[in-house]
Design a protein around this motif. Structure first.
Motif, PDB file in Angstrom:
ATOM      1  N   LEU A 400       0.861  -1.189   0.000  1.00  0.00           N
ATOM      2  CA  LEU A 400       0.000   0.000   0.000  1.00  0.00           C
ATOM      3  C   LEU A 400       0.892   1.232   0.000  1.00  0.00           C
ATOM      4  N   VAL A 401       0.715   2.106  -1.002  1.00  0.00           N
ATOM      5  CA  VAL A 401       1.544   3.307  -1.091  1.00  0.00           C
ATOM      6  C   VAL A 401       0.642   4.536  -1.247  1.00  0.00           C
ATOM      7  N   GLY A 402       1.223   5.673  -0.958  1.00  0.00           N
ATOM      8  CA  GLY A 402       0.469   6.923  -1.066  1.00  0.00           C
ATOM      9  C   GLY A 402       1.047   7.956  -0.124  1.00  0.00           C
ATOM     10  N   GLN A 403       0.598   9.178  -0.283  1.00  0.00           N
ATOM     11  CA  GLN A 403       1.104  10.247   0.571  1.00  0.00           C
ATOM     12  C   GLN A 403       0.586  10.093   1.993  1.00  0.00           C
ATOM     13  N   SER A 404       1.218  10.798   2.930  1.00  0.00           N
ATOM     14  CA  SER A 404       0.776  10.766   4.330  1.00  0.00           C
ATOM     15  C   SER A 404      -0.684  11.189   4.421  1.00  0.00           C
ATOM     16  N   GLY A 405      -1.439  10.458   5.247  1.00  0.00           N
ATOM     17  CA  GLY A 405      -2.850  10.784   5.420  1.00  0.00           C
ATOM     18  C   GLY A 405      -3.766  10.103   4.429  1.00  0.00           C
ATOM     19  N   SER A 406      -3.195   9.235   3.576  1.00  0.00           N
ATOM     20  CA  SER A 406      -4.026   8.574   2.556  1.00  0.00           C
ATOM     21  C   SER A 406      -4.780   7.377   3.133  1.00  0.00           C
ATOM     22  N   GLY A 407      -4.423   6.928   4.363  1.00  0.00           N
ATOM     23  CA  GLY A 407      -5.140   5.831   5.021  1.00  0.00           C
ATOM     24  C   GLY A 407      -4.407   4.510   5.039  1.00  0.00           C
ATOM     25  N   LYS A 408      -3.101   4.519   4.671  1.00  0.00           N
ATOM     26  CA  LYS A 408      -2.330   3.266   4.599  1.00  0.00           C
ATOM     27  C   LYS A 408      -2.234   2.569   5.964  1.00  0.00           C
ATOM     28  N   SER A 409      -1.755   3.313   6.979  1.00  0.00           N
ATOM     29  CA  SER A 409      -1.567   2.713   8.314  1.00  0.00           C
ATOM     30  C   SER A 409      -2.895   2.335   8.947  1.00  0.00           C
TER      31      SER A 409
END
Length: 607
Positions: A400-409
């Motif tokens: 899962l990749v994406g900018q901070s705040g995208s919901g990955k964690s």
């Protein structure tokens, strides 16, 4: 009183000690009164007031118990006096000493038994508090201060021991001491005893007026204690930042402001509490003075009361003061304990929203896939995931990749059920994870987080968290898979080396490799990697990445990645933006699309 009932359940396993304490206290109160009464025949002998009685009196019933007791004592003393006065005095001295000896023996036994009850209850409350604290979800503590929770487990529980559990001791002994003393006083002079009946309710009323605001003051003291403990915990946890920014004065002022408030609240509480003893003593002495005046009239003017009986009566009246003061202090203790119990029970009575269902299933294997079926989730008001769908087949690696705040964690938190979804469902082999026991769900998963969470213990004990029954050989094998054995074997004590608070004696890369070794030792079929390499330098990253690749072989993996170079070989890369999937595919496919993923790769290559 409702709090007292809830706390009292912790005393139930120790009820045998409560029973023995009650029996001991009954005898303590009885012999305490008899000790005073036993002085009467001795005083009669000394004052020469013993009536010569050579015929044994006959028992005529309880109503004449005073006359019978006095007559029998006179008969006994007369019989002994015929044998010589020395024998009478020796007998009287032995009688008095024996009564006081028995009183103190039973007083000690009462304290001996109550100790097991109080400390046992204290232990069980703390154990249940700790268990509940660990059971509660992460969301419960997101706005709570750690220091406040620590204060509840330590000082608040101790306050309960000193207040509520102390009452268990006073609830029998002191009232019985007063009851036996008043019974003896009624037998000596019902008239005089009327003054005592007036004194007790009046003093109780005055003392209750003083103690009305105690709970409010006590609540402030306990909350403030939790606050400054939080400051200490935060200061120690962030000591590098505090020193690095020369922020000692800022945190020092926060701490001093808190201790100043604590000083102010404590003074208000203790000054009000300290009024109990002098108030009850003053009221008692006032009553004693009235008794001296009125009783003196009966002895000297009316001649209706013998001097020796009057002295015994005054001794009994004064003896009531000590238990009366203890009861007044106990009433203050209840008010203070109410506040502490409220804070403790707030945690104990909290129902976890993540509690296992009564018919929750035990699942020990993973066969097909993990499915996130149209899930939506919000921490507070705004959704961080919206109608999110993802299937992770067994044996595959999904990144899962994406900018901070995208919901990955957030995905990692939901799959491990640290939080529950608001809409949709997460299924493992077709079974909703809400229908599984949390212990068995998490038993299927290994977790490696961005922050290497290690404990102030040895390397061996840190790894045994993953599998407490592992042998040293298994631990070494796990360390080798995680590329950690190369530095562990060179440490002075090897596996038994203490790594310090949060692993402070190790580098970032070493800590992360130990975290990986812990997950390897657990040997779960599913691995969750939450930005496991984002905080590392390039050299450490290579070692950790190699360790991760070793670990992910033949396992299902969900990898939350910050550095895209670490996930290029993943079976599926999911690109997220504002809680939704915007692209997905393998690395080469996404590069060819020249979309969001390509932009993320370009941004990192420029770094």
């Amino acid at each position: 009183m409702n709090y007292f009932k809830q706390i009292l359940r912790f005393a139930k396993p120790y009820r045998i000690y409560a029973l023995l304490n009650i029996i001991s206290n009954i005898f303590y109160a009885l012999f305490g009164t008899l000790a005073m009464v036993s002085l009467f025949p001795m005083l009669n002998v000394l004052f020469g007031k013993t009536e010569k009685l050579r015929e044994k009196p006959e028992w005529t019933g309880l109503l004449d118990i005073r006359e019978y007791s006095e007559a029998y004592l006179n008969y006994y003393v007369t019989t002994k006096a015929d044998q010589g006065n020395d024998d009478v005095l020796i007998f009287m001295v032995i009688l008095v000493v024996s009564m006081f000896f028995l009183k103190n023996i039973f007083g000690y036994l009462a304290m001996y038994f109550i100790t097991f009850l109080r400390n046992g209850s204290l232990k069980d409350i703390r154990n249940e508090l700790y268990k509940k604290t660990v059971e509660l979800p992460l969301s419960y503590f997101s706005e709570k201060r750690k220091g406040d929770t620590m204060a509840r487990i330590s000082t608040d529980v101790l306050e309960i021991q000193h207040s509520f559990l102390s009452i268990l001791e006073l609830i029998v002994r002191e009232p019985l001491s007063i009851l036996f003393a008043i019974t003896a006083m009624l037998l000596i002079s019902p008239k005089l005893t009327l003054f005592v009946f007036i004194f007790i309710p009046v003093s109780g009323f005055l003392i209750s007026l003083i103690g009305k605001r105690l709970k409010k003051h006590s609540d402030k003291v306990q909350k403030e204690q939790g606050f400054f403990l939080s400051i200490v915990e935060e200061t120690l946890g962030g000591l590098k930042v505090v020193k690095g920014f020369n922020a000692e004065k800022i945190f020092g002022k926060k701490f001093q402001d808190s201790t100043s408030r604590f000083y102010k609240y404590s003074n208000a509480l203790l000054n009000r509490q300290n009024l109990a003893s002098p108030t009850s003593e003053f009221l008692g002495i006032t009553t004693i003075s009235v008794l001296l005046w009125y009783g003196g009239q009966m002895v000297l003017v009316e001649k209706s009361l013998e001097p020796s009986l009057f002295l015994i009566y005054m001794g009994l009246a004064y003896q009531i003061l000590t238990p009366a003061k203890a009861i007044s202090k106990a009433s203050y203790g209840v008010k203070r304990g109410n506040s502490a119990a409220e804070r403790v029970l707030e945690i104990l009575n909290t129902t976890s929203p993540l509690k296992d269902k009564p018919d929750a299933i035990e699942k020990n294997d993973f066969n097909n896939d993990i499915t996130l079926e149209n899930i939506s989730f919000k921490y507070e008001d705004e959704y961080v995931l919206n109608d999110f769908f993802l299937k992770v087949p067994k044996g595959s690696s999904v990144a899962l990749v994406g900018q901070s705040g995208s919901g990955k964690s957030t995905i990692a938190n939901l799959v491990t059920r640290f939080y529950d979804v608001n809409k949709g469902s997460i299924k493992i082999d077709g079974t909703d994870i809400k229908d599984l026991k949390k212990e068995s769900l998490r038993g299927l998963m290994g977790l490696v987080t961005q922050d290497s969470i290690l404990f102030n213990d040895t390397i061996k004990n840190n790894l045994l968290v993953g599998n407490e029954n592992a042998t040293d050989e298994e631990i070494i094998d796990a360390l080798k898979v995680a590329n950690a054995w190369e530095f562990v074997k060179d440490l002075s004590k090897g596996l038994d080396t203490n790594i310090g608070d949060s692993g402070s004696k190790l580098s970032g890369g070493q800590k992360q490799r130990l975290s990986i070794a812990r997950a390897v030792l657990k040997n779960p079929p599913i691995m969750i990697l939450d930005e496991a390499t984002s905080a590392l330098d390039t050299e450490s990253e290579r070692l950790v990445q190699s360790a991760l690749e070793n670990m992910m072989k033949n396992r299902t993996s969900i990898v939350i990645a910050h550095r895209l170079s670490t996930i290029q070989n993943s079976d599926l890369i999911v690109v997220m933006q504002k809680g939704k999937i915007v692209e997905q595919g393998r690395h080469d496919e996404l590069i060819a699309k020249n979309g969001v993923y390509q932009k993320l790769v370009n941004m990192q290559s420029l770094d």
